[in-house]
Each structure stands twice: as structure tokens, then as C-alpha cells.
Design a protein around this motif. Structure first.
Motif, PDB file in Angstrom:
ATOM      1  N   SER A   1       6.269  -3.161   7.876  1.00 22.86           N
ATOM      2  CA  SER A   1       7.050  -2.099   7.255  1.00 22.86           C
ATOM      3  C   SER A   1       8.532  -2.377   7.469  1.00 22.86           C
TER       4      SER A   1
ATOM      5  N   ALA B   1      12.470  -1.227   8.421  1.00 20.80           N
ATOM      6  CA  ALA B   1      13.049  -0.408   9.480  1.00 20.80           C
ATOM      7  C   ALA B   1      13.428   0.985   8.972  1.00 20.80           C
ATOM      8  N   GLY B   2      13.698   1.110   7.676  1.00 20.12           N
ATOM      9  CA  GLY B   2      14.051   2.418   7.123  1.00 20.12           C
ATOM     10  C   GLY B   2      12.926   3.411   7.339  1.00 20.12           C
TER      11      GLY B   2
ATOM     12  N   ASN C   1       0.858  -1.179   0.000  1.00 19.91           N
ATOM     13  CA  ASN C   1       0.000   0.000   0.000  1.00 19.91           C
ATOM     14  C   ASN C   1       0.896   1.231   0.000  1.00 19.91           C
TER      15      ASN C   1
ATOM     16  N   ALA D   1      12.417  -5.809  -2.278  1.00 17.55           N
ATOM     17  CA  ALA D   1      12.848  -7.168  -1.886  1.00 17.55           C
ATOM     18  C   ALA D   1      11.717  -8.170  -2.158  1.00 17.55           C
TER      19      ALA D   1
HETATM   20  N1  LIG Z   1       4.731   7.043   0.068  1.00 18.16           N
HETATM   21  C1  LIG Z   1       4.506   5.979   0.831  1.00 18.16           C
HETATM   22  O1  LIG Z   1       3.418   5.394   0.749  1.00 18.16           O
HETATM   23  C2  LIG Z   1       5.573   5.502   1.766  1.00 18.16           C
HETATM   24  C3  LIG Z   1       5.384   4.328   2.493  1.00 18.16           C
HETATM   25  C4  LIG Z   1       6.405   3.892   3.337  1.00 18.16           C
HETATM   26  C5  LIG Z   1       7.573   4.611   3.429  1.00 18.16           C
HETATM   27  N2  LIG Z   1       7.715   5.741   2.714  1.00 18.16           N
HETATM   28  C6  LIG Z   1       8.948   6.517   2.803  1.00 18.16           C
HETATM   29  O2  LIG Z   1      10.040   5.705   2.369  1.00 18.16           O
HETATM   30  C7  LIG Z   1      11.211   6.053   3.118  1.00 18.16           C
HETATM   31  C8  LIG Z   1      11.789   4.802   3.735  1.00 18.16           C
HETATM   32  O3  LIG Z   1      11.942   3.821   2.754  1.00 18.16           O
HETATM   33  P1  LIG Z   1      13.258   2.937   2.627  1.00 18.16           P
HETATM   34  O4  LIG Z   1      13.135   2.228   1.343  1.00 18.16           O
HETATM   35  O5  LIG Z   1      14.441   3.805   2.883  1.00 18.16           O
HETATM   36  O6  LIG Z   1      13.138   1.974   3.882  1.00 18.16           O
HETATM   37  P2  LIG Z   1      12.305   0.641   4.148  1.00 18.16           P
HETATM   38  O7  LIG Z   1      11.989  -0.070   2.894  1.00 18.16           O
HETATM   39  O8  LIG Z   1      11.192   0.988   5.083  1.00 18.16           O
HETATM   40  O9  LIG Z   1      13.347  -0.180   4.994  1.00 18.16           O
HETATM   41  C9  LIG Z   1      14.577  -0.563   4.401  1.00 18.16           C
HETATM   42  C10 LIG Z   1      15.353  -1.322   5.437  1.00 18.16           C
HETATM   43  O10 LIG Z   1      14.770  -2.585   5.623  1.00 18.16           O
HETATM   44  C11 LIG Z   1      15.740  -3.489   6.056  1.00 18.16           C
HETATM   45  N3  LIG Z   1      15.638  -4.728   5.290  1.00 18.16           N
HETATM   46  C12 LIG Z   1      15.390  -5.941   5.857  1.00 18.16           C
HETATM   47  N4  LIG Z   1      15.352  -6.869   4.928  1.00 18.16           N
HETATM   48  C13 LIG Z   1      15.577  -6.271   3.758  1.00 18.16           C
HETATM   49  C14 LIG Z   1      15.663  -6.750   2.436  1.00 18.16           C
HETATM   50  N5  LIG Z   1      15.505  -8.050   2.144  1.00 18.16           N
HETATM   51  N6  LIG Z   1      15.911  -5.860   1.456  1.00 18.16           N
HETATM   52  C15 LIG Z   1      16.039  -4.550   1.750  1.00 18.16           C
HETATM   53  N7  LIG Z   1      15.980  -4.036   2.988  1.00 18.16           N
HETATM   54  C16 LIG Z   1      15.749  -4.894   3.987  1.00 18.16           C
HETATM   55  C17 LIG Z   1      17.088  -2.830   5.866  1.00 18.16           C
HETATM   56  O11 LIG Z   1      17.444  -2.473   7.182  1.00 18.16           O
HETATM   57  P3  LIG Z   1      18.957  -2.339   7.717  1.00 18.16           P
HETATM   58  O12 LIG Z   1      19.324  -0.945   7.395  1.00 18.16           O
HETATM   59  O13 LIG Z   1      18.784  -2.657   9.173  1.00 18.16           O
HETATM   60  O14 LIG Z   1      19.803  -3.355   6.986  1.00 18.16           O
HETATM   61  C18 LIG Z   1      16.783  -1.597   5.037  1.00 18.16           C
HETATM   62  O15 LIG Z   1      17.591  -0.514   5.368  1.00 18.16           O
HETATM   63  C19 LIG Z   1      10.770   7.058   4.168  1.00 18.16           C
HETATM   64  O16 LIG Z   1      11.068   8.348   3.691  1.00 18.16           O
HETATM   65  C20 LIG Z   1       9.272   6.869   4.240  1.00 18.16           C
HETATM   66  O17 LIG Z   1       8.587   8.015   4.652  1.00 18.16           O
HETATM   67  C21 LIG Z   1       6.755   6.201   1.870  1.00 18.16           C
END
Ligand SMILES: NC(=O)c1ccc[n+]([C@@H]2O[C@H](COP(=O)([O-])OP(=O)(O)OC[C@H]3O[C@@H](n4cnc5c(N)ncnc54)[C@H](OP(=O)(O)O)[C@@H]3O)[C@@H](O)[C@H]2O)c1
Length: 255
Positions: free
Chosen positions: A82, A84-85, A43, A192
Motif C-alpha cells: 500500500s 504511505a498516504g 484490490n 503510478a
Molecule cells: N476504497 C479502497 O479500496 C481504498 C483502498 C486504499 C486506500 N483508500 C483510501 O485512499 C486514501 C489514500 O489514498 P492516496 O491516494 O492519498 O494515498 P496512497 O496512494 O496510499 O499513497 C500515496 C503516497 O504514496 C507515496 N508514493 C510513493 N511512490 C509514489 C509514486 N510513484 N506515485 C505516487 N505516490 C507515491 C507518496 O508519498 P509521499 O507523500 O511520502 O511522497 C504519496 O503521497 C485514504 O483515504 C484511504 O482510505 C481506499
């Protein structure tokens, strides 16, 4: 009389004007899960130009109606998760709110879906609000994550790999009786799951705005190249709702 903040037109299928979002979602049902894993949906809200972040969070990309829709989607799932990022940068709140919690209880289900948080090797801010609710929570971390225990009420699961493999993760959820997982991002966790072809449905809100930034998109580029770079993963359009200038789309990838 419907609340204007939640009023939608159903554009597809079965067009209908000026209906309440709750009513439009009343018949929402998930397809049967595959035999070997929970069903998985993502979502996300983006701008028209496909960006999923506004100054580092999703705040401001969608309307009040989008936030209501997010809760209505959550209410249909056994677990909401969700990466952890997202917790690190934007905080997390994955519950459904009192009215939908009561509806779930009336259906014989827990008040809130099980919370799922997915980390790899990095820190997990255990003082975050996500750890404070009374719903069951599961924190999955990578093999080498320094975390040794989770706060009370949260089950800590350590993956055999550097980062929790999505299929391993879904197996863990299935063993705990979870038949459906709604992923609310972020873009790297979505990537992923797509890499392993483990996304069954996509709920996508297009907010009526343009950003022109290099913010993350709904799905980050897959590490090492996408298996779909030459042959795109096709989806079927299930439904489209419109609220003012915003669109709510549901796509299905399985079946
Ligand atoms: N527009 C929307 O609907 C929406 C929704 C959600 C988030 N967001 C935005 O997206 C940003 C965060 O997204 P993101 O992509 O940086 O973070 P994310 O996808 O929430 O989390 C990424 C983290 O997940 C962990 N992880 C565990 N297994 C993994 C795997 N198999 N592959 C990749 N990562 C894995 C890693 O943690 P480790 O660092 O511990 O290795 C990685 O750093 C924020 O700005 C948030 O506000 C927007």
C-alpha cells in the motif's frame, strides 16, 4: 449450510446460486507472472458512483463479505502493499487472519504475505500497527526521504528517484523472491502503476451506495496526463460474484 454474511451467487462464469465465498474462491489462481517482474493486482472497493473514500477511509464502503474476499485475495499473493498516504490517513492491516495463515503454512508458504509500504518524501508513522506484525516487511522510500532507519523487522529500501519508480520497486521485490504483489491502494499508488502499465489484474468491489462527493476514485488522475486518455487500457472480465446488492468483479489486463 453457508454463513449468510459470506454467501454469494456466481454470476459469471459458470453461474451458481447461494455458495460460500470461500468455496467460490477455492479455484482462484494467479496467471503466470511476466518473465521480468512479479505479477501485480490492485484490490479496491468503491461506491456505485466510483468513490474510494468515505470520510477519508474505505470503511463502510464494503460489507463483511468484501472484507473476507480481501483476505482471500491476500492469501494468494507473496506480498501485499500500500501507499504511505493510506497508512497516514486510514491505518493499515495487510495480514490474512489465523485461518488463512494456517492454510498458507499447510501449503508450505509463510503465514502472511510480505508487507510492502511505499512512501516518497513524506513522513512514515513508524508507530503504526503495520510495523508490529511478525511477517517480513519492506518499506520503500524516495531518495530524499528523511527516514534513516526502519523499526526492527522492516527492511528499508531507498529509491534512486524522488519517489520509488514502480518498475524499480518490482525489481527489488523480484530480487527477494517475490513473484506476486497485491496492491491495496491508495488511488495515487494505483495511478503510478497504471502509468507504467504495470497492473495485471483488478479486483473491484462495488458497494451498493451512492455518495455524490469529490472523494478520490479507485485510480487518481495520472500526473502530467494519462497515456490512456485517447486509447483506453482495455481489460477482460474474468469473474463476477454477487453478495446481496454488492458486486465483486475480477478483470485481467495482461494477455
Ligand atoms: N476504497 C479502497 O479500496 C481504498 C483502498 C486504499 C486506500 N483508500 C483510501 O485512499 C486514501 C489514500 O489514498 P492516496 O491516494 O492519498 O494515498 P496512497 O496512494 O496510499 O499513497 C500515496 C503516497 O504514496 C507515496 N508514493 C510513493 N511512490 C509514489 C509514486 N510513484 N506515485 C505516487 N505516490 C507515491 C507518496 O508519498 P509521499 O507523500 O511520502 O511522497 C504519496 O503521497 C485514504 O483515504 C484511504 O482510505 C481506499
Amino acid at each position: 449450510m453457508t454463513d449468510a454474511a459470506h454467501r454469494v451467487d456466481r454470476l459469471w462464469p459458470d453461474p451458481a446460486a447461494e455458495i460460500d465465498l470461500d468455496e467460490a474462491m477455492a479455484a482462484f489462481a494467479l496467471p503466470e507472472p511476466p518473465p521480468d517482474r512479479p505479477i501485480v493486482a490492485i484490490n479496491m472497493v468503491t461506491s456505485i458512483d466510483g468513490r474510494a473514500q468515505l470520510e477519508g477511509t474505505a470503511e463502510g464502503l464494503g460489507s463483511r463479505a468484501d472484507r473476507r474476499l480481501m483476505r482471500l485475495h491476500r492469501a494468494a499473493f507473496d506480498a501485499v502493499g500500500s501507499g504511505a498516504g493510506t497508512l497516514r490517513t486510514a491505518g493499515l492491516w495487510l495480514r490474512v487472519g489465523d485461518d488463512l495463515a494456517e492454510r498458507r503454512v499447510a501449503e508450505g508458504r509463510p503465514r502472511n504475505p510480505t508487507g510492502v509500504l511505499i512512501a516518497g518524501t513524506g513522513p512514515v508513522p513508524t508507530d503504526a500497527g503495520w510495523f508490529s506484525g511478525d511477517e517480513p516487511r519492506i518499506l520503500l522510500v524516495g531518495r530524499d526521504n528523511p527516514m534513516r532507519s526502519a523499526p526492527p523487522g522492516t527492511e528499508l529500501l531507498r529509491a534512486p528517484d524522488e519517489r520509488p519508480d514502480p518498475r524499480w520497486l518490482l525489481g527489488q521485490l523480484m530480487e527477494r523472491g517475490i513473484g506476486s504483489l497485491l496492491l491495496e491502494g491508495g488511488p495515487h499508488i494505483n495511478a503510478a502503476f497504471l502509468e507504467h502499465d504495470l497492473i495485471d489484474e483488478v479486483y473491484w468491489t462495488v458497494g451498493a451506495n451512492l455518495l455524490g462527493t469529490d472523494a478520490l476514485q479507485m485510480i487518481a488522475p495520472i500526473d502530467g496526463g494519462s497515456p490512456y486518455a485517447r486509447e483506453p487500457r482495455r481489460a477482460h472480465l474474468v469473474s463476477v460474484l454477487r453478495h446481496d446488492d454488492e458486486l465483486f468483479m475480477r478483470y485481467r489486463l495482461s494477455g
